[in-house]
Scaffold this motif. Structure first.
Motif, PDB file in Angstrom:
ATOM      1  N   PHE A  35       0.936  -1.288   0.275  1.00 49.95           N
ATOM      2  CA  PHE A  35      -0.201  -0.087   0.252  1.00 49.95           C
ATOM      3  C   PHE A  35       0.637   1.290   0.162  1.00 49.95           C
ATOM      4  O   PHE A  35       0.317   2.789  -0.666  1.00 49.95           O
ATOM      5  CB  PHE A  35      -1.045   0.419   1.392  1.00 49.95           C
ATOM      6  N   VAL A  38       1.884   1.283  -3.801  1.00 58.96           N
ATOM      7  CA  VAL A  38       0.904   2.364  -4.688  1.00 58.96           C
ATOM      8  C   VAL A  38       0.821   4.178  -3.872  1.00 58.96           C
ATOM      9  O   VAL A  38       0.156   4.490  -5.366  1.00 58.96           O
ATOM     10  CB  VAL A  38      -0.648   1.520  -4.162  1.00 58.96           C
ATOM     11  N   CYS A  42       0.687   6.832  -6.735  1.00 59.10           N
ATOM     12  CA  CYS A  42      -0.481   7.745  -7.094  1.00 59.10           C
ATOM     13  C   CYS A  42       0.383   9.107  -7.021  1.00 59.10           C
ATOM     14  O   CYS A  42      -0.126  10.238  -7.596  1.00 59.10           O
ATOM     15  CB  CYS A  42      -1.443   7.421  -6.478  1.00 59.10           C
ATOM     16  N   PHE A  53      -3.792   1.638  -9.484  1.00 56.48           N
ATOM     17  CA  PHE A  53      -4.647   2.133  -8.467  1.00 56.48           C
ATOM     18  C   PHE A  53      -6.262   1.827  -9.065  1.00 56.48           C
ATOM     19  O   PHE A  53      -6.820   0.866  -8.155  1.00 56.48           O
ATOM     20  CB  PHE A  53      -5.202   3.231  -8.552  1.00 56.48           C
ATOM     21  N   VAL A  54      -6.517   1.195 -10.228  1.00 58.90           N
ATOM     22  CA  VAL A  54      -7.776   0.893 -10.484  1.00 58.90           C
ATOM     23  C   VAL A  54      -7.813  -1.308 -10.041  1.00 58.90           C
ATOM     24  O   VAL A  54      -8.711  -1.674  -9.745  1.00 58.90           O
ATOM     25  CB  VAL A  54      -8.171   0.584 -12.314  1.00 58.90           C
ATOM     26  N   THR A  56      -5.825  -1.968  -7.879  1.00 60.35           N
ATOM     27  CA  THR A  56      -6.215  -2.504  -6.471  1.00 60.35           C
ATOM     28  C   THR A  56      -7.531  -2.950  -6.271  1.00 60.35           C
ATOM     29  O   THR A  56      -7.282  -3.138  -4.840  1.00 60.35           O
ATOM     30  CB  THR A  56      -5.021  -1.842  -6.160  1.00 60.35           C
ATOM     31  N   CYS A  57      -7.865  -1.843  -6.614  1.00 59.98           N
ATOM     32  CA  CYS A  57      -9.212  -1.277  -5.863  1.00 59.98           C
ATOM     33  C   CYS A  57     -10.492  -2.205  -6.158  1.00 59.98           C
ATOM     34  O   CYS A  57     -10.972  -3.048  -5.445  1.00 59.98           O
ATOM     35  CB  CYS A  57      -9.866  -0.067  -6.288  1.00 59.98           C
ATOM     36  N   LEU A  58      -9.959  -2.956  -7.272  1.00 62.17           N
ATOM     37  CA  LEU A  58     -11.108  -4.759  -7.558  1.00 62.17           C
ATOM     38  C   LEU A  58     -10.586  -5.552  -6.579  1.00 62.17           C
ATOM     39  O   LEU A  58     -11.281  -5.938  -6.196  1.00 62.17           O
ATOM     40  CB  LEU A  58     -10.403  -5.139  -9.271  1.00 62.17           C
ATOM     41  N   LEU A  60      -8.816  -4.958  -4.270  1.00 64.71           N
ATOM     42  CA  LEU A  60     -10.316  -5.281  -2.562  1.00 64.71           C
ATOM     43  C   LEU A  60     -11.686  -5.087  -2.438  1.00 64.71           C
ATOM     44  O   LEU A  60     -11.750  -5.726  -1.683  1.00 64.71           O
ATOM     45  CB  LEU A  60      -9.576  -3.544  -2.126  1.00 64.71           C
ATOM     46  N   PHE A  61     -11.970  -4.822  -3.024  1.00 66.48           N
ATOM     47  CA  PHE A  61     -13.596  -5.665  -3.654  1.00 66.48           C
ATOM     48  C   PHE A  61     -13.890  -6.671  -3.154  1.00 66.48           C
ATOM     49  O   PHE A  61     -14.029  -7.284  -2.562  1.00 66.48           O
ATOM     50  CB  PHE A  61     -14.281  -4.291  -4.977  1.00 66.48           C
TER      51      PHE A  61
END
Length: 566
Positions: A35, A38, A42, A53-54, A56-58, A60-61
């Motif tokens: 993290f 990342v 950013c 970033f995208v 990583t968000c996926l 995490l979701f």
């Protein structure tokens, strides 16, 4: 000594169970470091780090969803059970369906007011669904939930990929990254074959990509990343369509691997699967292409974004049309996902995984090369015979392509292709079904190269290339293994996994082949509905003001034609 080692290992495991804090701290350090990385990326350049970033968000979701299901899943199911068969739930469910249908109709009315030809593609979807329902094995057992949600998911993915600017840009970016990734093959193939061969000879240009991609896929399977992605996609399809775990996992796997590799994911369960489930597994194999050959098609110059989106959109459509043609009338043993586990690779380490993946591709490469040699030779012989027979009755230029251009023209027109482009697209569609999609995509690349070079559309009364809209629709319609030669491959692969079901496989394969072919055609219809002109086709004035005219191109030709027509 071996006994002492085993006892020591058992003691270490017991200590970890009793005192899991050290392991937790190690994992926390890794996660915190990631993290931090990342966040740093950013802060330095968010535009450059957007993809990271995208992703990583996926991740995490999906991890959050998994944790919620693990710790609160049973409680949520318990709370929702009283409403499962209640009148309120039924009203809510049918209300959502009605809202979706009304929304779709209103959107079609408003969207097609500017481009009425899109209604032809919508009529094509209706035509294929009606034909498949007429050919259904059990008309009154059709699961309309699976059909409706499968087509709606396909349509939603199509809107995201083709119509919305963020989705279009994301898949264009993904296609470009795949292209860059596959270009690393040159480092290995140029060392082995030399620069001259990989630039001029097809076998040394396209086929090495299959070795590289197979190697990478094998490593991803060894690490368990591919299984994780397949399980998440299958979960989304299963909760929306209501299909069983085994058939959904296999169809989701077909997005990434071929029609004989995907059933390996559910190999232990094949002997106990129902006929409807087996039909869905076969249909998924015929309706999609594998990641390995996708790389080869990209080297032809076929649009990577269209190929990726076509393969993803085919998964829900394959389940929907499979349940329309062969509905479930038996009691399945795999209604929930519990008990269905995806196998990991047998390799001992990552190097062995990479090596075995490269070695496994040799058979696929030999199969592709042999088929291309055989089919192109057979096609030339058939054309010579047809030409000879035609000359006997004063019919000049009779060939297999000419016959396909007439027979399949109505189907191609219903997909939304302009009438003047229909003969050429019908020719490629016939080549794909009766020979294979490799030959058809190679022909499509020739048309695309002619268009991009800026040559005249008509030369000597013959059309030289097809429009961009027709190219996109054709790319979707060819994206699948549904051809006659694939029947033998599918039968051989499934029979080796479950010999006791050989007779069932033989009964279902023809129906599954035709269903898989229709999946690609419905996919093409969706592309026809959603396609909108971009670039010079959409705004010639802006294009001409920002372009230096150094050489002829398709965009300049389109703009000049538009201005002369005005």
């Amino acid at each position: 000594m071996l006994q002492d080692y085993k006892e020591q290992e058992l003691l270490q495991r017991r200590d970890l169970r009793r005192h899991p804090l050290p392991t937790f701290l190690q994992r926390w350090e890794v996660h915190r470091s990631y993290f931090a990385y990342v966040l740093t990326a950013c802060i330095l350049n968010f535009q450059r780090a957007l993809a990271l970033f995208v992703l990583t968000c996926l991740v995490l979701f999906f991890l959050a969803c998994s944790l919620i299901r693990k710790h609160f899943g049973k409680k949520l199911l318990r709370y929702g059970k009283p409403f499962e068969n209640s009148q309120l739930w039924l009203w809510l469910k049918w209300g959502l369906i009605a809202v979706a249908l009304v929304g779709l109709i209103l959107w079609l009315i408003l969207d097609t007011a500017q481009r009425p030809k899109q209604l032809i593609s919508f009529a094509g979807i209706c035509m294929f669904v009606i034909i498949l329902f007429a050919c259904s094995k059990y008309h009154f057992a059709v699961s309309w939930r699976a059909v409706f949600w499968g087509l709606m998911l396909e349509f939603a993915l199509g809107i995201l990929v083709i119509r919305t600017d963020p989705g279009f840009a994301a898949f264009q970016w993904l296609g470009e990254q795949i292209q860059i990734f596959l270009n690393y093959t040159v480092a290995g193939s140029s060392f082995v074959f030399g620069d001259a061969l990989i630039k001029d000879v097809f076998a040394f240009q396209a086929l090495p990509i299959i070795v590289f991609f197979s190697c990478v896929m094998s490593v991803l399977y060894y690490l368990g990343l591919m299984q994780w992605v397949i399980v998440k996609i299958a979960w989304i399809l299963q909760i929306t369509l209501g299909t069983t775990a085994t058939e959904t996992l296999s169809v989701a796997g077909n997005i990434f691997v071929g029609m004989t590799e995907a059933p390996l994911l559910i190999r232990p369960y094949l002997p106990d699967m129902t006929s409807s489930e087996i039909h869905a597994v076969m249909t998924g194999g015929f309706a999609t292409i594998s990641g390995t050959v996708l790389g080869a098609y990209i080297t032809f110059g076929i649009d990577p974004a269209s190929l990726v989106s076509a393969s993803v959109m085919a998964a829900p459509c394959a389940l929907a049309l499979s349940k329309l043609v062969y509905p479930e009338v038996e009691e399945s043993k795999f209604k929930n996902k519990e008990g269905v586990k995806l196998p990991r690779g047998d390799q001992k380490n990552i190097l062995e995984a990479a090596s075995s993946g490269a070695a496994d591709s040799i058979g696929l490469i030999a199969n592709i090369a042999a088929n291309l040699i055989a089919f192109l030779a057979v096609l030339a012989f058939i054309n010579a015979v047809l030409s000879w027979l035609g000359e006997m009755v004063n019919i000049e230029g009779l060939s297999f392509q000419v016959i396909c251009s007439y027979v399949l023209r109505p189907i191609v027109f219903m997909m939304g292709v302009n009438w003047e482009d229909c003969p050429m697209v019908a020719e490629m569609l016939g080549t794909k079904f009766f020979l294979n999609e490799f030959v058809a995509y190679e022909r499509l690349s020739q048309y695309k190269n002619k268009r991009l070079s800026g040559i005249e559309e008509w030369v000597g009364g013959e059309k030289q290339w097809i429009s961009v809209r027709a190219e996109i629709i054709t790319t979707f319609s060819l994206c699948g293994f549904a051809n006659l030669s694939s029947m033998g491959i599918t039968l051989g692969g499934l029979t080796s996994m479950a010999p006791t079901r050989k007779s069932d496989f033989a009964k279902l394969v023809t129906r599954a082949l035709l269903t898989g072919a229709c999946v690609s055609l419905v996919n093409a219809c969706v592309a026809g509905i959603l396609y909108v002109p971009r670039g010079a086709e959409a705004n010639c004035a802006s294009f001409l003001n920002t372009t230096n005219f150094t050489s002829p191109s398709y965009e300049i030709y389109v703009c000049c034609r538009e201005f002369f027509q005005r």
